[in-house]
Write a protein that holds these residues in place. Structure first.
Motif, PDB file in Angstrom:
ATOM      1  N   SER A 139       0.815  -1.214   0.000  1.00  0.00           N
ATOM      2  CA  SER A 139       0.000   0.000   0.000  1.00  0.00           C
ATOM      3  C   SER A 139       0.849   1.264   0.000  1.00  0.00           C
ATOM      4  O   SER A 139       0.332   2.349  -0.265  1.00  0.00           O
ATOM      5  N   PHE A 140       2.142   1.153   0.336  1.00  0.00           N
ATOM      6  CA  PHE A 140       3.041   2.292   0.186  1.00  0.00           C
ATOM      7  C   PHE A 140       3.482   2.341  -1.266  1.00  0.00           C
ATOM      8  O   PHE A 140       4.148   1.443  -1.771  1.00  0.00           O
ATOM      9  N   ASP A 296      -9.667   1.958  -5.860  1.00  0.00           N
ATOM     10  CA  ASP A 296      -8.528   1.853  -4.956  1.00  0.00           C
ATOM     11  C   ASP A 296      -7.226   2.265  -5.639  1.00  0.00           C
ATOM     12  O   ASP A 296      -7.096   2.220  -6.871  1.00  0.00           O
ATOM     13  N   ASP A 297      -6.244   2.628  -4.804  1.00  0.00           N
ATOM     14  CA  ASP A 297      -4.956   3.147  -5.271  1.00  0.00           C
ATOM     15  C   ASP A 297      -4.349   2.344  -6.413  1.00  0.00           C
ATOM     16  O   ASP A 297      -4.014   2.877  -7.471  1.00  0.00           O
ATOM     17  N   ASP A 298      -4.152   1.050  -6.181  1.00  0.00           N
ATOM     18  CA  ASP A 298      -3.398   0.211  -7.113  1.00  0.00           C
ATOM     19  C   ASP A 298      -3.948   0.213  -8.524  1.00  0.00           C
ATOM     20  O   ASP A 298      -3.224  -0.036  -9.487  1.00  0.00           O
ATOM     21  N   LEU A 303       0.007   2.390 -15.894  1.00  0.00           N
ATOM     22  CA  LEU A 303       1.368   2.622 -16.349  1.00  0.00           C
ATOM     23  C   LEU A 303       2.369   2.548 -15.200  1.00  0.00           C
ATOM     24  O   LEU A 303       3.488   2.068 -15.372  1.00  0.00           O
ATOM     25  N   GLU A 304       1.983   3.017 -14.021  1.00  0.00           N
ATOM     26  CA  GLU A 304       2.922   3.087 -12.902  1.00  0.00           C
ATOM     27  C   GLU A 304       2.529   2.215 -11.721  1.00  0.00           C
ATOM     28  O   GLU A 304       3.356   2.001 -10.829  1.00  0.00           O
ATOM     29  N   LEU A 305       1.303   1.712 -11.697  1.00  0.00           N
ATOM     30  CA  LEU A 305       0.856   0.928 -10.549  1.00  0.00           C
ATOM     31  C   LEU A 305       0.534  -0.497 -11.008  1.00  0.00           C
ATOM     32  O   LEU A 305       1.402  -1.188 -11.486  1.00  0.00           O
ATOM     33  N   PRO A 330      -6.119  11.718  -2.470  1.00  0.00           N
ATOM     34  CA  PRO A 330      -4.960  11.509  -3.335  1.00  0.00           C
ATOM     35  C   PRO A 330      -4.544  10.047  -3.419  1.00  0.00           C
ATOM     36  O   PRO A 330      -4.705   9.286  -2.461  1.00  0.00           O
ATOM     37  N   ILE A 331      -3.997   9.682  -4.559  1.00  0.00           N
ATOM     38  CA  ILE A 331      -3.444   8.335  -4.725  1.00  0.00           C
ATOM     39  C   ILE A 331      -2.285   8.177  -3.735  1.00  0.00           C
ATOM     40  O   ILE A 331      -1.449   9.062  -3.601  1.00  0.00           O
TER      41      ILE A 331
END
Length: 844
Positions: A139-140, A296-298, A303-305, A330-331
């Motif tokens: 998650s980081f 969710d973030d991921d 492209l980056e996650l 924020p992501i």
């Protein structure tokens, strides 16, 4: 049934010794804050409470309030109706103010923590948490490192715009924090819906109780989002990003988008160009200022996650770094949901804020710490074991429910990877009153609270979403496990004024007669929603006419006409060979099984059941664009399409209800929808599909020589709903030429082919992005279609020796032009193509 005596609704309510109870105090007396509600419920009596329970279920069902359940044996999520207990949970103002201070402090703490994690990381240098909690946890997001330093806007404003906190009241009466939800928290929309429903069911009770209004929270949230967008001088473009209709809380996404006035989008609706995010609309690219996300973030940037994500937008993170778009939250804030942080919050609060933590945590231990690991395993029955990461597939367990091999297997997991788990003390939650069939009974509850940024810090919603388990034996209280919901009423000391999202008079609104852009995906779904609607109605009319004919035929009379209409059923449902097969004799002798199958079986591609399901699925993708009345009609269609049919009479009854609901949908869309871009795509879909249906049916009837007997003529006129007009016009006389004329060339007939083509030509002029100097592909296709149609007249055909053959060939040519028109619309408006860049020498 409930007890007959209205004054004994609480007779069956039994408190548990040593456990805090919301309804009764330690002396066995009803708490003051509940006396008014209990008295009001008692005065209503059991019969009236049953009626209001039914009204509540009906309103929730009509409003489409659902929670999607994922089941391993099913690909798609199953919709479960939302359950709302009629008896609210009550808190007095002073009690709430204590919670509010603790929640606002927690928001400040989380905001400070996420800023530090992605910038200086003081918490590591000062050894406030073990380094592996940060760097060994997915998650980081390293891709977000330094974002709060490089982005000037984020550096000046709160990173955390909102969060939710799950609380439990323990046996001692105090509240404890179980966990936080930050990256895409749900529940506020359900809480708002609960409040709206209860205020309708108990209007006087709600008013007299002087309950704090929750609309204040949403007004503050919308204001904060506008400020966060960083746009001045114009209305910002804010979208709500959803994973789509299969998400557990999709109802809430569509509901909040409509309530807040934002455009509901999916990842495919957005694109990044030159580090700016745009919404792909039928009007063209529209720059997006802020994304309120429910993803969710991921999954936000493949492209980056997470590289295989289809839910996010490629290049989004770079756009955020450049300051060209804002994300709420924020992501990267998903790190705050790392459960390994829970044991450290007291120390972190003193570190960042210089204060003691006001809201205590439920005692939690990170098993990556050897001392805590051994402490927990000395008495593991006291704890619930959860993974550090919410995305970990391991479900929470207690040793109480484990035995034998399962227990040994789980112990092996703990010993093998202790850093993967936390242990949280099993707090016996307070009991709350739940209204059941026999009056009140105790249940267990978890309270979800909502906090958002405001102009002067953070503001907590004066209310919340309470999830309750009617069973006292249930420890895990989640919506996925079937928990009910309650509304949380925070009582005021004075009468509350009405609150809404209406802007103050001081804020000027610029008058506009143009809505925000329509995403290409939405226009596509509206187009096909209309096509499925028309296709379903046409099939309904054909099958109904076939059943009528079966019930009317006696001793072989009109046998040929019956066989022709049954062939038409196969033709319009594309269920070949069916009644057109070489061995169709058995089907003609007993057509019921085939008609039953083509009416209700959703798994047969082309059947009525299949198209009704397709209609409902398309509608869910544009839920935020449909009126409440249209959503109710669609709900009726969804319910009706699941009925069993065992006789011809039941088929007719079913089809009659379908016809009424489909006609209601058409009427509502025609009379009540604004004439904006979305409506024109809806109407074009309707006109194109109705034209194709007419062509296919006429071709079939001509092919089987159905136009050689009077009965088949009448059948076709009834299917087209023009028989009465025809009979009045021709005094009961009937022939091929007049029938084909009224169906093909009569512009006064709203189902004729001529009428559809006139409407298509008219609607095309109102499509967005038109330059009068340019002839677009869809205009060219429509012109070819219309010209080819106008070159003929019914008299021209009947000058031929074989007029019906000529008509059939001409209809096939028109069908080809209609397909070209549909493809042109899809290519230009629905299949949004990226700008192409040629690589290499310009000379090739």
């Amino acid at each position: 049934m409930m007890t007959k005596d209205p004054y004994h609704l609480i007779d069956n309510y039994k408190t548990i010794p040593g456990v805090y109870d919301e309804l009764y105090d330690a002396d066995g007396q009803i708490r003051n804050k509940y006396k008014f509600l209990v008295k009001s419920f008692q005065e209503l009596g059991p019969a009236e409470l049953i009626n209001r329970r039914r009204d509540t279920d009906r309103i929730l069902r009509e409003n489409g309030v659902t929670y999607n359940l994922y089941q391993s044996e099913q690909i798609e999520a199953k919709e479960r109706p939302w359950e709302l207990d009629l008896f609210p949970l009550v808190m007095e103002s002073e009690e709430w103010r204590i919670l509010e201070r603790g929640l606002n402090q927690r928001a400040d703490l989380l905001d400070a923590l996420v800023r530090d994690v992605y910038s200086k990381r003081r918490l590591l240098y000062e050894k406030k948490i073990p380094a592996e909690i940060l760097f060994n946890e997915s998650s980081f997001l390293r891709a977000c490192d330094g974002m709060y330093d490089s982005n000037h806007f984020l550096a000046k404003n709160p990173a955390l715009l909102f969060f939710v906190c799950d609380l439990i009241r323990a046996a001692d009466g105090n509240f404890y924090v179980l966990n936080d939800r930050v990256q895409a928290p749900s529940g506020s929309g359900y809480s708002l819906e609960n409040r709206i429903v209860l205020s309708r069911i108990f209007p006087s009770m709600y008013r007299d109780a002087m309950v704090h209004r929750v609309a204040v929270y949403f007004r503050s949230l919308r204001k904060s989002l506008t400020q966060l967008s960083g746009v001045s001088g114009k209305e910002p473009v804010i979208v709500l990003l959803t994973p789509g209709p299969s998400n557990e809380t999709y109802f809430e996404h569509a509901y909040l988008a409509g309530y807040l006035g934002y455009t509901l989008v999916q990842g495919e609706d957005l694109t990044v160009r030159k580090n700016k995010v745009y919404m792909k609309t039928v009007e063209g690219l529209q720059q997006v200022d802020l994304i309120l996300r429910r993803v969710d973030d991921d999954f936000m940037d493949p492209l980056e996650l997470k590289g295989d994500s289809l839910l996010g937008v490629p290049g989004l993170l770079e756009s955020v770094r450049s300051g060209n778009v804002k994300i709420a939250n924020p992501i990267g804030t998903g790190f705050l949901e790392n459960r390994a942080l829970l044991p450290f919050y007291s120390e972190l609060c003193r570190f960042y804020l210089g204060e003691d933590l006001l809201l205590p945590m439920a005692p939690t231990y990170w098993l990556g710490n050897k001392e805590q690991f051994h402490l927990v395993l000395q008495n593991p029955e006291k704890y619930v074991f959860k993974t550090v990461s919410r995305t970990d597939e391991e479900t929470p367990v207690t040793f109480v429910e484990l035995s034998g091999e399962r227990k040994d297997s789980f112990l092996e997991k703990l010993n093998h990877a202790p850093k993967r788990f936390i242990a949280q003390e099993m707090i016996e939650s307070a009991t709350v009153p739940v209204l059941g069939d026999s009056g009140f009974r105790p249940g267990r509850a978890i309270m979800r609270t909502f906090v958002s940024s405001s102009g002067s810090g953070y503001q907590t919603m004066a209310g919340g979403l309470v999830r309750v388990s009617p069973s006292l034996d249930e420890f895990f209280i989640t919506s996925q496990r079937g928990a009910w919901s309650k509304d949380l009423w925070v009582l005021s000391t004075e009468t509350q004024k009405e609150e809404s999202l209406l802007v103050p008079k001081s804020d000027q609104i610029l008058i506009s007669r143009k809505s925000s852009g329509v995403p290409s995906r939405v226009a596509d779904n509206l187009f096909w929603l209309a096509r499925y609607l028309e296709r379903s109605e046409n099939q309904t009319r054909v099958i109904r006419e076939a059943v009528f004919k079966i019930l009317q035929v006696e001793d072989g009379y009109e046998k040929e006409s019956l066989e022709n209409i049954l062939k038409l059923v196969t033709h319009v449902t594309n269920s070949y060979p069916g009644f057109l097969g070489d061995d169709s004799g058995e089907l003609f002798a007993n057509p019921f099984p085939e008609l039953q199958r083509l009416t209700v079986d959703k798994n047969i591609v082309g059947s009525l059941g299949f198209h009704l399901r397709s209609l409902v699925i398309a509608s869910k993708s544009v839920r935020d664009r449909l009126s409440d009345d249209m959503k109710k009609i669609l709900l009726h269609l969804e319910d009706q399409s699941s009925h069993n049919i065992e006789s011809y009479d039941q088929i007719i009854d079913f089809l009659q209800k379908i016809i009424v609901n489909l006609s209601s949908l058409t009427g509502l869309s025609f009379e009540n929808m604004s004439r904006e871009a979305g409506w024109y795509f809806l109407n074009l879909g309707r006109r194109i599909e109705r034209s194709i249906n007419m062509i296919l049916m006429l071709q079939g009837m001509i092919q089987w020589k159905s136009f050689e007997d009077k009965s088949s003529f009448e059948t076709f006129l009834r299917i087209s709903d023009i028989r009465l007009t025809y009979n009045r016009r021709y005094s009961g006389k009937i022939d091929q030429e007049s029938v084909l004329d009224i169906l093909l060339f009569d512009t006064t007939n709203p189902r004729s082919l001529a009428y559809q083509l006139e409407q298509i030509n008219s609607d095309l002029q109102f499509l967005p992005g038109k330059d009068k100097k340019i002839v677009y592909s869809e205009d060219r296709a429509a012109l070819q279609l219309y010209t080819h149609f106008k070159m003929k007249d019914i008299a021209i055909f009947f000058e031929s020796e074989t007029p019906l053959t000529a008509v059939s060939v001409w209809l096939e040519e028109l069908h080809g032009y209609l397909r070209l028109l549909s493809d042109a619309l899809s290519s230009r408006y629905f299949n949004y193509t990226e700008e192409q860049t040629r690589i290499g020498d310009t000379n090739g």
